[in-house]
Enzyme design. Structure first.
Site, short mmCIF file in Angstrom:
data_model
loop_
_atom_site.label_atom_id
_atom_site.label_comp_id
_atom_site.label_asym_id
_atom_site.label_seq_id
_atom_site.Cartn_x
_atom_site.Cartn_y
_atom_site.Cartn_z
N ASP A 182 52.57 37.50 44.39
CA ASP A 182 52.65 38.97 44.34
C ASP A 182 51.59 39.62 45.23
OD1 ASP A 182 50.75 37.98 42.47
OD2 ASP A 182 50.68 39.92 41.46
N ASP A 227 49.83 34.47 37.80
CA ASP A 227 49.67 35.86 37.33
C ASP A 227 50.55 36.83 38.12
OD1 ASP A 227 47.74 34.88 35.61
OD2 ASP A 227 46.15 35.16 37.10
N ASP A 252 53.00 31.14 42.28
CA ASP A 252 51.82 31.77 41.68
C ASP A 252 52.02 31.94 40.17
OD1 ASP A 252 49.49 33.36 41.46
OD2 ASP A 252 50.62 35.19 41.85
#
Ligand SMILES: [Mg+2]
Length: 173
Positions: free
Chosen positions: A133, A11, A9
């Site tokens: 996240d 961000d 990922d």
């Protein structure tokens, strides 16, 4: 032998969005906050007056995000043993697509565009590992999930966790 694959990922994993929110907030209000404000708070609710949402839609926000500590070296090291894909649900913020592409070209020029997946729903991704996240992505991933620590996911306990890029390498190399 075919290399195993990893989806990474952007961000909150490659890019330090928490730092960027606080830096934008300080520029706008003159108030300095610590990263502890993110602890156990939904990302969009951390700053008052919908400011997180506003910043996410501010041109340049995704282009000048700081790189998460150790991320460049870690991704290079992973590439030696894995097929690494950068997977971002960039469709959530369509203006971010070009900025994200430019950001990757600047900080991760060793990642070929074939390995950059800008998408909507990540459950379509079929890699052996996924580093993210958010549970909304990891809960439905087909491979082994690794939760990258962020303030908003502090209380999540049902995924293997990595607190930083050093810990990711300890898990995967
Ligand atoms: Mg993320």
């Amino acid at each position: 032998m075919k290399k195993k694959s990893i989806a990474i990922d952007m961000d909150g994993v490659l890019a330090d969005t928490e730092y960027q929110y606080l830096s934008y907030y300080e520029k706008e209000t003159g108030k300095k906050l610590l990263k502890t404000v993110f602890h156990n708070v939904p990302e969009l609710e951390v700053l008052p007056d919908g400011l997180v949402y506003k910043y996410l839609h501010t041109p340049g926000f995704f282009r000048d995000l700081p790189v998460m500590e150790g991320a460049v070296e870690a991704v290079k090291a992973l590439q030696e043993q894995y097929e690494v894909y950068i997977v971002s649900a960039a469709m959530e913020f369509p203006l971010s697509l070009y900025e994200k592409k430019e950001w990757l070209a600047e900080h991760f020029p060793f990642i070929h565009w074939h390995n950059i997946i800008f998408c909507g729903d990540k459950s379509i991704i079929d890699t052996d590992f996924m580093i993210d996240d958010y549970c909304k992505n990891l809960d439905f991933c087909k491979g082994k999930p690794i939760l990258f620590t962020a303030g908003h996911n502090a209380s999540v306990t049902h995924h293997q966790r990595a607190n930083n890029w050093k810990e990711v390498l300890q898990l995967l190399l």
